[in-house]
Design a protein around this motif. Structure first.
Motif, short mmCIF file in Angstrom:
data_model
loop_
_atom_site.label_atom_id
_atom_site.label_comp_id
_atom_site.label_asym_id
_atom_site.label_seq_id
_atom_site.Cartn_x
_atom_site.Cartn_y
_atom_site.Cartn_z
N ARG A 40 -21.20 26.58 -47.80
CA ARG A 40 -20.32 26.21 -46.69
C ARG A 40 -20.92 25.05 -45.91
O ARG A 40 -20.24 24.09 -45.58
CB ARG A 40 -20.10 27.43 -45.78
CG ARG A 40 -19.32 27.12 -44.50
CD ARG A 40 -20.29 27.17 -43.30
NE ARG A 40 -19.63 26.81 -42.07
CZ ARG A 40 -20.09 25.90 -41.21
NH1 ARG A 40 -21.20 25.23 -41.43
NH2 ARG A 40 -19.45 25.63 -40.10
N ASP A 41 -22.21 25.14 -45.61
CA ASP A 41 -22.89 24.08 -44.85
C ASP A 41 -22.86 22.75 -45.60
O ASP A 41 -22.54 21.71 -45.03
CB ASP A 41 -24.35 24.45 -44.58
CG ASP A 41 -24.52 25.67 -43.71
OD1 ASP A 41 -23.66 25.94 -42.85
OD2 ASP A 41 -25.55 26.36 -43.88
N ASP A 69 -20.88 21.72 -48.06
CA ASP A 69 -19.51 21.20 -48.16
C ASP A 69 -19.06 20.60 -46.84
O ASP A 69 -18.49 19.51 -46.79
CB ASP A 69 -18.54 22.30 -48.59
CG ASP A 69 -18.70 22.73 -50.04
OD1 ASP A 69 -19.35 22.00 -50.83
OD2 ASP A 69 -18.20 23.82 -50.38
N THR A 70 -19.31 21.31 -45.74
CA THR A 70 -18.88 20.86 -44.41
C THR A 70 -19.59 19.58 -43.99
O THR A 70 -18.96 18.64 -43.50
CB THR A 70 -19.12 21.97 -43.37
OG1 THR A 70 -18.45 23.16 -43.79
CG2 THR A 70 -18.62 21.58 -42.00
N HIS A 112 -18.07 15.89 -43.46
CA HIS A 112 -18.24 15.28 -42.14
C HIS A 112 -18.75 13.84 -42.25
O HIS A 112 -18.29 12.95 -41.54
CB HIS A 112 -19.21 16.11 -41.30
CG HIS A 112 -19.52 15.51 -39.96
ND1 HIS A 112 -18.68 15.63 -38.89
CD2 HIS A 112 -20.58 14.78 -39.53
CE1 HIS A 112 -19.21 14.98 -37.85
NE2 HIS A 112 -20.37 14.47 -38.22
N GLU A 166 -20.05 19.14 -34.74
CA GLU A 166 -18.85 19.87 -35.12
C GLU A 166 -18.99 20.51 -36.50
O GLU A 166 -18.31 21.47 -36.82
CB GLU A 166 -17.61 18.96 -35.13
CG GLU A 166 -17.36 18.17 -33.86
CD GLU A 166 -18.28 16.96 -33.69
OE1 GLU A 166 -18.80 16.42 -34.69
OE2 GLU A 166 -18.49 16.57 -32.54
N ALA A 167 -19.85 19.95 -37.33
CA ALA A 167 -20.03 20.42 -38.71
C ALA A 167 -21.41 21.04 -38.91
O ALA A 167 -21.83 21.25 -40.04
CB ALA A 167 -19.84 19.24 -39.67
#
Length: 157
Positions: A34-35, A37-38, A42, A88-89
């Motif tokens: 998740r990190d 990809d985010t 970003h 934000e990410a």
């Protein structure tokens, strides 16, 4: 019978923007899928490009290597520049601080950690439910192992 968590009535925490948790001493910000990809999205980069610019391999349990953010020479996070350039990410590890499982294990550990963080025991009262949500997110946020990241890079177009 399991005893109630010491934070059943909540804990006070309000970030003082001291940036201690973002650097000043050696450490690792491990990245989950998740990190990664985010953060890649970003910065509008593919996984390979993001890894090459911002990441490193870190030794982990049982001889595994996992992905982590780089540090600057002064130990600040690579994303820190008078604030988080990816706020934000930001990784789950960062967004759940200071409600990490080991930090809220008991009052003694919480108070020991509070010696380094001026925001702990100050400001907003976080409810038991809010703390538990962050604690669980931290526990479930498993860092990507080297083979998993290399597979993601290989599969990029």
């Amino acid at each position: 019978m399991e005893k109630e968590p010491f934070y059943k009535d909540g804990l006070h925490f309000e970030c003082q923007r001291c940036s201690f948790c973002c650097g000043h001493s050696p450490g690792f910000v491990y990245l989950s899928k998740r990190d990664l990809d985010t953060l890649s999205a970003h910065f509008k980069m593919g996984v390979k490009e993001f890894f090459e610019k911002y990441c490193r391999w870190a030794d982990y349990y049982y001889g595994d290597e996992v992905i982590a953010l780089q540090e600057k020479k002064n130990y600040d996070c690579i994303l820190w520049d008078n604030g988080c350039s990816a706020y934000e990410a930001r990784p789950v590890q960062c967004s759940t601080y200071p409600f990490w499982a080991w930090m809220v294990k008991d009052k003694e550990m919480w108070d020991e950690c509070a010696k380094d963080c001026p925001g702990m025991n100050k400001g907003k009262l976080w409810t038991f439910e809010e703390i538990e949500k962050d604690r669980q997110a931290y526990v479930q946020n498993i860092p990507l192992r080297r083979a998993e990241v290399e597979e993601m890079m290989k599969n990029e177009k």
